[in-house]
Design a protein around this motif. Sequence first.
Motif, mmCIF file in Angstrom:
data_model
loop_
_atom_site.group_PDB
_atom_site.id
_atom_site.type_symbol
_atom_site.label_atom_id
_atom_site.label_comp_id
_atom_site.label_asym_id
_atom_site.label_seq_id
_atom_site.Cartn_x
_atom_site.Cartn_y
_atom_site.Cartn_z
ATOM 1 N N SER A 33 0.822 -1.135 -0.024
ATOM 2 C CA SER A 33 0.026 0.014 -0.207
ATOM 3 C C SER A 33 0.785 1.394 0.158
ATOM 4 O O SER A 33 2.093 1.182 0.305
ATOM 5 C CB SER A 33 -0.766 0.081 1.245
ATOM 6 N N ALA A 54 -3.135 3.305 1.707
ATOM 7 C CA ALA A 54 -3.006 2.685 3.183
ATOM 8 C C ALA A 54 -4.199 1.996 3.643
ATOM 9 O O ALA A 54 -3.895 0.763 4.180
ATOM 10 C CB ALA A 54 -2.644 4.091 4.068
ATOM 11 N N LYS A 55 -5.371 2.419 3.546
ATOM 12 C CA LYS A 55 -6.706 1.667 4.161
ATOM 13 C C LYS A 55 -6.288 0.181 3.658
ATOM 14 O O LYS A 55 -6.569 0.124 2.173
ATOM 15 C CB LYS A 55 -7.801 2.468 3.674
ATOM 16 N N SER A 56 -6.562 -0.474 4.537
ATOM 17 C CA SER A 56 -6.633 -2.245 3.992
ATOM 18 C C SER A 56 -7.862 -2.399 2.872
ATOM 19 O O SER A 56 -7.197 -3.234 2.118
ATOM 20 C CB SER A 56 -6.742 -2.941 5.247
ATOM 21 N N SER A 57 -8.788 -2.023 3.326
ATOM 22 C CA SER A 57 -9.910 -2.511 2.295
ATOM 23 C C SER A 57 -9.610 -2.086 0.945
ATOM 24 O O SER A 57 -10.462 -2.526 0.021
ATOM 25 C CB SER A 57 -11.291 -1.715 3.001
ATOM 26 N N SER A 59 -6.698 -1.990 -0.534
ATOM 27 C CA SER A 59 -5.241 -2.490 -0.922
ATOM 28 C C SER A 59 -5.225 -3.884 -0.626
ATOM 29 O O SER A 59 -5.506 -4.802 -1.393
ATOM 30 C CB SER A 59 -3.953 -1.719 -0.290
ATOM 31 N N SER A 379 2.864 1.724 11.518
ATOM 32 C CA SER A 379 1.801 2.637 10.863
ATOM 33 C C SER A 379 0.541 2.243 11.660
ATOM 34 O O SER A 379 0.080 1.076 12.211
ATOM 35 C CB SER A 379 1.639 2.088 9.546
ATOM 36 N N TYR A 381 -2.194 2.140 10.746
ATOM 37 C CA TYR A 381 -3.362 1.567 9.631
ATOM 38 C C TYR A 381 -3.256 0.019 9.750
ATOM 39 O O TYR A 381 -4.195 -0.471 9.544
ATOM 40 C CB TYR A 381 -2.920 1.798 8.262
ATOM 41 N N TYR A 382 -2.206 -0.350 10.450
ATOM 42 C CA TYR A 382 -2.236 -1.797 10.564
ATOM 43 C C TYR A 382 -2.099 -2.391 11.754
ATOM 44 O O TYR A 382 -1.735 -1.747 12.877
ATOM 45 C CB TYR A 382 -1.275 -2.446 9.573
#
Length: 448
Positions: A33, A54-57, A59, A379, A381-382
């Motif tokens: 990402s 960055a947002k998992s949904s 990537s 991060s 984000y994770y």
Amino acid sequence: MFEKILIANRGEIALRVICACKDLGIPTVAVYSEADRHSLHVRFADEAICIGPAKSSLSYLDIPSVISAAEISNVDAIHPGYGFLSENANFAEVCETSGITFIGPPPEVIRLMGLKDRARAAMKAAGVPTLPGSEGVVKTPEEALVIATQIGYPVILKATAGGGGRGMRIVRTPEELPALLVSARQEASASFDCADVYLEKYIQSARHIEFQVLADRHGNVEVLGERECTIQRRHQKLIEEAPSPCVTAELRTRIAAALREALRACGYVNAGTVEFVMDENRDLYFIEVNARIQVEHPVTEFITGIDLVKSQILIAAGAKLPDIVELPVQTRGHALECRINAEDPVSFAPSPGRITGFNLPGGIGVRVDTAAYTDGVISPYYDSLVAKLITHGHDRNEAIARMKRALSTFVVEGIHTSIPLHQRILSDPDFLRGCFDTNFVRRYAPPK
Ligand code: MV4
């Protein structure tokens, strides 16, 4: 054998898969990402493709983006790691219809294991011990009250599509059952898009013990012993070990025999983990199957000498278990894993940020699985896993001594970590005696 493998993950597990591929001489493709541009999995893979923000949904969880990257780079297999798409049956199916091997179980087996009440029924039918409970889903409070009276309180409501403790409710009296059924169904619906819940006898003082399995595409199943995962907090494991201090050789052999039959009957393929709870009588009861490689797999690798990720890849390529692992599987010594998280020492809230100073421990009996480095960023984000510190010794005491030594030379500056918490737990008399249940960590951090 595969000519090129794409790793649909990030962090330490993406590096772990890259390492297995390097050992097999297979080139790798990383996906990343925008937040992971400078990550080590990008640096150490042979190729790398940015798959989104960055947002998992958008990537790591976005199936079209991952499949496009696989097609552009012309890989013939995808390793999903853990989390993200690893237990997504639709993703496994899309891989196969795109002519790419999914390194994991067949889609229909992922689907079966993902429906916890159905997985439970399948295991029970094959002779694996399960707790008394409902046969399938419970819809109405009337139905639930009848079953709960039969099995006796306390009982636990669990989301059929559940995981990580979401959609679970412990029910101690019939009076509170109707309201808890409503809230469990609401949470299940919001979390998993499926309101279905089932009912089980609740074990108050439980230990959490799981068995590692490997199964090939030819019907061979091997059980690689168990891991003790009782030391956890809010369903996040903190310390795992292998073997469990309270599983006897007789119990291990009995459960392993049942699991071999049950997983063969289910058509299970690849690495997998079968979770159990242990009650005060030291009896084990099936809880669920995790159809993926798990975070804590290195403790099993240490005691068996078997590379589980390499085994996953070879099995997906059609290898037969007797050709890739030395049988019978034997274990040696004892292994421990501490999960080093970026977290506030008081609130346990995630503590993301830049790592300004870093020193990795080493020496005999020590392994570190990490994607962290000096100036690297954890991060927001994770997940907040910074490193897995794993030690091995001839016995539990030696593994613990090596863990204490390794923790004392593990330096992570710039962010808060769980290293001090691990140091306190490793000096706890009850931990040292192997005497704990799933409530153990509360004494170190009274939750809220
Ligand atoms: C249970 C249990 C006791 N009795 N089921 C938690 C997550 C999921 N994988 C299964 N889990 C449990 N299921 C019955 N019938 C205990 C756990 C459990 C647990 C429960 C509450 C708080 C912490 C826990 C840690 C590990 C396992």
